[in-house]
Design an enzyme around this catalytic site. Sequence first.
Site, mmCIF file in Angstrom:
data_model
loop_
_atom_site.group_PDB
_atom_site.id
_atom_site.type_symbol
_atom_site.label_atom_id
_atom_site.label_comp_id
_atom_site.label_asym_id
_atom_site.label_seq_id
_atom_site.Cartn_x
_atom_site.Cartn_y
_atom_site.Cartn_z
ATOM 1 N N ASP A 46 37.850 -15.102 31.238
ATOM 2 C CA ASP A 46 36.560 -14.838 30.602
ATOM 3 C C ASP A 46 36.715 -14.370 29.157
ATOM 4 O OD1 ASP A 46 37.714 -12.486 31.554
ATOM 5 O OD2 ASP A 46 36.103 -12.031 32.952
ATOM 6 N N HIS A 66 32.111 -7.781 40.885
ATOM 7 C CA HIS A 66 32.283 -9.033 40.133
ATOM 8 C C HIS A 66 33.742 -9.465 40.096
ATOM 9 C CE1 HIS A 66 32.568 -6.850 35.932
ATOM 10 N NE2 HIS A 66 33.785 -7.042 36.431
ATOM 11 N N ASN A 110 30.904 -3.406 40.622
ATOM 12 C CA ASN A 110 29.784 -4.069 41.306
ATOM 13 C C ASN A 110 30.245 -5.302 42.078
ATOM 14 O OD1 ASN A 110 30.338 -5.914 39.312
ATOM 15 N ND2 ASN A 110 28.324 -5.857 38.340
ATOM 16 N N GLU A 117 28.791 -12.059 37.972
ATOM 17 C CA GLU A 117 28.085 -10.851 38.390
ATOM 18 C C GLU A 117 27.354 -11.098 39.712
ATOM 19 O OE1 GLU A 117 28.907 -8.324 36.846
ATOM 20 O OE2 GLU A 117 28.471 -8.289 34.704
HETATM 21 C C1 F6R Z 1 38.402 -9.390 33.117
HETATM 22 C C2 F6R Z 1 37.830 -9.666 34.438
HETATM 23 C C3 F6R Z 1 37.041 -8.608 35.120
HETATM 24 C C4 F6R Z 1 37.888 -7.364 35.407
HETATM 25 C C5 F6R Z 1 37.075 -6.284 36.089
HETATM 26 C C6 F6R Z 1 37.851 -5.012 36.302
HETATM 27 O O1 F6R Z 1 39.113 -10.505 32.641
HETATM 28 O O2 F6R Z 1 37.985 -10.729 34.928
HETATM 29 O O3 F6R Z 1 36.515 -9.110 36.326
HETATM 30 O O4 F6R Z 1 38.972 -7.716 36.225
HETATM 31 O O5 F6R Z 1 35.935 -5.983 35.309
HETATM 32 O O6 F6R Z 1 38.149 -4.443 35.064
HETATM 33 P P1 F6R Z 1 39.081 -3.134 34.956
HETATM 34 O O7 F6R Z 1 40.432 -3.546 35.392
HETATM 35 O O8 F6R Z 1 39.030 -2.765 33.502
HETATM 36 O O9 F6R Z 1 38.475 -2.126 35.862
#
Ligand code: F6R
Length: 257
Positions: free
Chosen positions: A74, A145, A143, A150
């Site tokens: 992403d 994701h 959440n 989302e």
């Molecule tokens: C980022 C991604 C997101 C993160 C998720 C957890 O490339 O794909 O899904 O893996 O938001 O983020 P952290 O590790 O910062 O808690």
Amino acid sequence: MAGGMTGPGHQPELLVLDSAAQAAEAVGRRIGAELAAGRAAVLGLATGATMRPVYAWLAQAGVSLRCATTFNLDEYVGLAPGHPASFAFFMREHLFSRVEHDPCRIFLLDGLAPDLEAEAARYEAAIHAAGGIGLQLLGIGRNGHIGFNEPGAPFNSATRAVTLAPSTRAANQQDFPPGEPVPAQALTVGIGTILRSREIVLLATGPAKAAAVAAALTGPPGPHCPASALRLHPSVLVVCDRDAASGLGPRASEGAE
Ligand code: F6R
């Protein structure tokens, strides 16, 4: 349910380790094995705080991405690759500046693309041309994701532009300079694309992820919890530290090492 839970259910393999460092090392070793002997691996990569120790482990282990093709999950819409909160910057800082790699085989979504639909189509075509993702690395949002899919994202979604949930923007605000808002939109690889990977490894660490991990693995599956889509895939490994696994009850101790 359209775009919901349709195929046969699977039970992801669960590995619970005592600390976040051990969990990150286990994931690093799995990626290292995928790259062993110069195999032409195709990796799907994630960013975020959870991934930092994984990439640190890969760098100190001296792994080489020379023969690998990588696709990041992403990117924020509107951020240049030089912006310190962009995922392109994160990857350079934490991985690509520290391991041998072939720049021609590093794929990142372009948050500045003038036509987001065309950018998403370009990325899907590049994944297809590479033969699909072999090993997909995932984190998980509080959440539920995965990538920036989302809650509500269809399980058959392709790479596309999405609107970020307010809770995701709040969680990621710490990565931005004071006063600079988190972009409202992002490009993300879709859940359908993620589910076409040969194998998926999800890493979750810390108590803030416990509820999301429990919902993903043991709650009612469906688009309200994007990570529950992983139960449609036959080859998923979920690696947690004890804190992230704390909502799983007895299942966590069964999977503990
Ligand atoms: C980022 C991604 C997101 C993160 C998720 C957890 O490339 O794909 O899904 O893996 O938001 O983020 P952290 O590790 O910062 O808690």
